[in-house]
Design an enzyme around this catalytic site. Structure first.
Site, mmCIF file in Angstrom:
data_model
loop_
_atom_site.group_PDB
_atom_site.id
_atom_site.type_symbol
_atom_site.label_atom_id
_atom_site.label_comp_id
_atom_site.label_asym_id
_atom_site.label_seq_id
_atom_site.Cartn_x
_atom_site.Cartn_y
_atom_site.Cartn_z
ATOM 1 N N GLY A 1 -1.927 -2.795 -26.723
ATOM 2 C CA GLY A 1 -1.659 -1.392 -27.250
ATOM 3 C C GLY A 1 -0.374 -1.233 -27.610
ATOM 4 O O GLY A 1 0.570 -1.602 -26.938
ATOM 5 N N ARG B 1 -5.020 -8.248 -29.386
ATOM 6 C CA ARG B 1 -5.286 -8.495 -28.119
ATOM 7 C C ARG B 1 -6.059 -9.915 -27.778
ATOM 8 O O ARG B 1 -6.347 -10.166 -26.895
ATOM 9 C CB ARG B 1 -6.553 -7.383 -27.442
ATOM 10 C CG ARG B 1 -5.799 -5.817 -27.097
ATOM 11 C CD ARG B 1 -6.660 -5.045 -26.259
ATOM 12 N NE ARG B 1 -6.070 -3.864 -26.199
ATOM 13 C CZ ARG B 1 -5.313 -3.181 -25.719
ATOM 14 N NH1 ARG B 1 -4.713 -4.159 -24.708
ATOM 15 N NH2 ARG B 1 -4.910 -2.141 -25.378
ATOM 16 N N ASP C 1 0.466 -6.322 -18.844
ATOM 17 C CA ASP C 1 0.293 -7.568 -17.505
ATOM 18 C C ASP C 1 -0.788 -8.674 -18.181
ATOM 19 O O ASP C 1 -0.197 -9.990 -17.797
ATOM 20 C CB ASP C 1 -0.216 -6.866 -16.446
ATOM 21 C CG ASP C 1 -1.561 -6.347 -16.847
ATOM 22 O OD1 ASP C 1 -1.823 -5.675 -18.150
ATOM 23 O OD2 ASP C 1 -2.335 -5.853 -16.172
ATOM 24 N N ASP C 2 -1.507 -8.664 -18.896
ATOM 25 C CA ASP C 2 -2.317 -9.521 -19.510
ATOM 26 C C ASP C 2 -1.530 -10.368 -20.616
ATOM 27 O O ASP C 2 -1.495 -11.662 -20.550
ATOM 28 C CB ASP C 2 -3.544 -9.139 -20.210
ATOM 29 C CG ASP C 2 -4.542 -8.524 -19.217
ATOM 30 O OD1 ASP C 2 -4.477 -9.074 -17.993
ATOM 31 O OD2 ASP C 2 -5.349 -7.583 -19.561
ATOM 32 N N LYS D 1 6.267 -4.271 -21.724
ATOM 33 C CA LYS D 1 5.520 -3.146 -22.535
ATOM 34 C C LYS D 1 4.484 -2.551 -21.829
ATOM 35 O O LYS D 1 3.571 -3.246 -21.426
ATOM 36 C CB LYS D 1 5.285 -3.530 -23.869
ATOM 37 C CG LYS D 1 4.526 -2.520 -24.654
ATOM 38 C CD LYS D 1 3.252 -2.970 -25.356
ATOM 39 C CE LYS D 1 2.144 -3.156 -24.571
ATOM 40 N NZ LYS D 1 0.829 -3.641 -25.158
ATOM 41 N N THR D 2 4.250 -1.199 -21.905
ATOM 42 C CA THR D 2 2.934 -0.542 -21.679
ATOM 43 C C THR D 2 3.057 0.919 -21.389
ATOM 44 O O THR D 2 3.952 1.197 -20.542
ATOM 45 C CB THR D 2 1.755 -1.066 -20.828
ATOM 46 O OG1 THR D 2 0.673 -0.259 -20.657
ATOM 47 C CG2 THR D 2 2.361 -1.200 -19.464
ATOM 48 N N ASP E 1 1.167 2.538 -19.924
ATOM 49 C CA ASP E 1 0.305 2.958 -18.658
ATOM 50 C C ASP E 1 1.430 2.821 -17.520
ATOM 51 O O ASP E 1 1.033 3.417 -16.456
ATOM 52 C CB ASP E 1 -0.668 1.607 -18.487
ATOM 53 C CG ASP E 1 -1.668 2.021 -19.344
ATOM 54 O OD1 ASP E 1 -1.864 2.651 -20.253
ATOM 55 O OD2 ASP E 1 -2.538 0.858 -19.461
ATOM 56 N N ARG F 1 -5.312 2.736 -18.425
ATOM 57 C CA ARG F 1 -6.570 1.890 -18.240
ATOM 58 C C ARG F 1 -6.815 1.786 -16.698
ATOM 59 O O ARG F 1 -7.944 2.052 -16.515
ATOM 60 C CB ARG F 1 -6.348 0.457 -18.939
ATOM 61 C CG ARG F 1 -7.623 -0.477 -18.873
ATOM 62 C CD ARG F 1 -7.475 -1.885 -18.698
ATOM 63 N NE ARG F 1 -6.715 -2.206 -19.984
ATOM 64 C CZ ARG F 1 -7.314 -2.306 -21.216
ATOM 65 N NH1 ARG F 1 -8.501 -2.065 -21.261
ATOM 66 N NH2 ARG F 1 -6.475 -2.664 -21.981
ATOM 67 N N ARG G 1 1.181 6.787 -28.352
ATOM 68 C CA ARG G 1 1.584 5.233 -28.435
ATOM 69 C C ARG G 1 2.584 4.901 -29.487
ATOM 70 O O ARG G 1 3.064 3.893 -29.478
ATOM 71 C CB ARG G 1 0.191 4.510 -28.457
ATOM 72 C CG ARG G 1 -0.929 4.797 -27.297
ATOM 73 C CD ARG G 1 -1.777 3.487 -26.961
ATOM 74 N NE ARG G 1 -2.486 3.275 -28.220
ATOM 75 C CZ ARG G 1 -3.598 2.288 -28.266
ATOM 76 N NH1 ARG G 1 -3.654 1.690 -27.104
ATOM 77 N NH2 ARG G 1 -3.913 1.905 -29.209
#
Ligand code: FBP
Length: 552
Positions: A82, A146, A176-177, A203-204, A206, A253, A429
């Site tokens: 994202g 993704r 993380d992924d 990055k995120t 979240d 998430r 975002r």
């Protein structure tokens, strides 16, 4: 070319603030290894998987003689997952670092995330392109995606394409992924004797990619400021109109960091924290009770309005629903073909209902049809339920209505309940990055360049001391494998970067817990207003409350 807003043009001219050490010439910035850092758990398994990457030390950049300076590099960059505000500045910081090191250096952008590397969809990033994205939100400079690089063919193609471009390094900007992918690629390249350094950037929005070394993931600051502005406005609207309870689902998430930060910023009446719900093994009915007790207490004061913040991932943290989701995941994996052949959503719901174990079947049956359908929708490429598509806020409203009706009959509630629902996620975002994110991201990009120059493969850029002014930030890197553990995904044990959830013993949650009873009753909301890009530093450069509380 489309017409640009005045703010857009003004932001092009913003010069990001950087750690003091980065004002030196590249030949005067040296890398110093500090302590060796290991993962907290699963050490032996991780050591066996990451033969080349395990057990490396953290590094920091300080002033000193740099033996690698002036080398022209070709670096690839991709943006993954994202979008998060500041991504363009990571690319700009990386580009400027490369050019400062040697004007002959080149930056190749892979389009559409990791898929662009596998399919060799790319463009060369020139100064004209970079200049038209500086300090702007979005990931559209090269796009994002993704795709998970997991099959042997994908790894091979990634290496072939990296070799064809004669890459010295590949920078992966992701959560993380995606950083798990970066660690696996670094290991694979090393195994294949390919001298291509792989560097990650945290990055995120979240905020769940963090630890002692990564104090914050980029984008969290801007996204939470954007949501908090809107929530503050809604709080004031609620107190003005005095007729609605607003149920606001907030992105994130899994972790509830976004909801927690927005609670600090606005003092909404109820903020649910998924990690607490899980730790206390709360049922859905108990979660509803938390909301209803605030509704009833405020109604008793004549205040039939309020604001509830709901973390997007809540549904997965309610134990009975977590078990249900796990069961549905297993079913979807084992009976994929039969499930996909079903003609419509009603047939899918019936299929799941009939095949679930008894307890989960009962929970599934108790949910509204729409939520049942949403739980059956496709998982993302990493196997995650797409929680942004599950309307938890509507589920909670309908359960609150039912419970309040019963409380009215029992005489424990005498108010009037009307509501509005909202979902805030995508709105934040791609916002123009706050000064903090613009500075942080530019510095992360510059740090990624230095890690590439020094050949620190399998590292993630780390900048510490973020609660202090940018000049005092401490840049460096840590091995990605130190952030990993083994988790059961898609029916197999896999190495993954551990998500950093809200720690219930940590300072931010403890502070929240000490204030929430007061906030539940009060209508004295805190109004953060919109992000300011120009003006006194106390207004423009404030970091998140989370960072301030954590570092206090
Ligand atoms: P990342 O982990 O990739 O940064 O994405 C975060 C996020 O915004 C989550 O908060 C949300 O659940 C998800 O992306 C939504 O994904 P999509 O953009 O695929 O709808």
């Amino acid at each position: 070319m489309s017409e640009r807003s005045a703010l857009n043009n003004a932001r092009f001219a913003y010069v990001p603030k950087m750690p003091e050490v980065f004002s030196a010439a590249i030949s005067e910035i040296k890398a110093v290894p500090t302590e060796a850092i290991e993962p907290d758990v699963d050490k032996e398994s991780l050591k066996a998987i990451f033969k080349h990457s395990y057990g490396k030390p953290a590094v920091k950049f300080v002033q000193g003689t740099n033996v690698a300076a002036n080398k022209a590099l070709t670096v690839g960059v991709l943006l993954s997952g994202g979008p998060a505000p500041g991504g363009h500045n990571v690319v700009a910081g990386l580009f400027d670092g490369l050019k400062r090191g040697s004007p002959g250096s080149r930056l190749i952008g892979f389009k559409g995330g990791p898929g662009g590397l596998v399919d060799d969809s790319h463009l060369e990033l020139t100064s004209d392109i970079i200049d038209s994205y500086r300090n702007t939100g979005g990931f559209d400079i090269v796009g994002s995606g993704r795709t998970k690089i997991e099959t042997p063919e994908q790894f091979e193609k990634a290496l072939t394409n990296a070799r064809n471009h004669q890459l010295d390094a590949l920078v992966i900007v992701g959560g993380d992924d995606s950083n798990t992918n970066a660690a696996l690629l670094a290991e694979y390249f090393a195994e294949q004797n390919a001298p291509i350094t792989v560097v990650g950037v945290p990055k995120t929005i979240d905020g769940d990619l963090k630890n002692e070394w990564i104090e914050a993931s980029f984008g969290f600051d801007t996204a939470t400021k954007t949501y908090s502005e809107l929530i503050g406005n809604i709080c004031r609207d609620a107190a003005s109109g005095r007729k609605y309870w607003h149920f606001i689902k907030l992105m994130g998430r899994s972790a509830s960091h976004i909801a927690l930060e927005c609670a600090f910023q606005t003092r909404a009446n109820v903020t649910l924290i998924s990690e607490e719900v899980q730790a206390k093994s709360m049922s859905l009915a108990q979660v509803v009770e938390v909301i209803c007790s605030s509704v009833a207490a405020r109604a008793a004061k004549g205040e039939n309005f309020g604001v509830v913040l709901i973390p997007e991932g809540l549904i997965e943290f309610i134990p009975e629903i977590k078990v249900l989701i796990d069961n549905i995941n297993d079913l979807l994996a084992s009976e994929e073909a039969a499930f996909k052949a079903l003609k419509d959503v009603n047939a899918q719901r019936a299929f799941i209902q009939n095949k679930l174990p008894e307890e989960s079947a009962a929970v599934f049956a108790s949910l509204p049809e729409q939520i049942q359908a949403q739980l059956c929708w496709d998982r993302d490429p990493h196997g995650n339920v797409q929680v942004s598509r599950i309307e938890t806020e509507k589920l909670l409203v309908s359960m609150v209505q039912t419970r309040l009706a019963r409380m009215k009959e029992e005489g424990s509630y005498k108010g009037k309940f009307d509501y509005q629902t909202h979902f805030m996620g995508y709105e934040g975002r791609c916002a123009f990055p706050s000064n903090f994110d613009a500075d942080y991201c530019y510095s992360l990009g510059f740090t990624a360049y230095l890690l590439a120059l020094y050949g620190f493969s399998g590292y993630i850029a780390s900048i510490r001391n973020l609660a202090s002014p940018a000049s005092e930030w401490i840049p460096g890197g840590i091995p990605l494998v130190s952030m990993m553990n083994i988790e059961h995904r898609h029916g197999a044990d896999k190495p993954v970067i551990k998500k950093a959830l809200v720690e219930l013993q940590g300072k931010p949650f403890q502070y929240f817990a000490s204030q929430r009873d007061k906030w539940a009753l009060s209508s004295d909301y805190r109004l953060p207003g919109s992000i300011q890009y120009f003006g006194p530093p106390a207004v423009t450069d404030a970091t998140t409350m989370m960072l301030q509380i954590e570092r206090s």
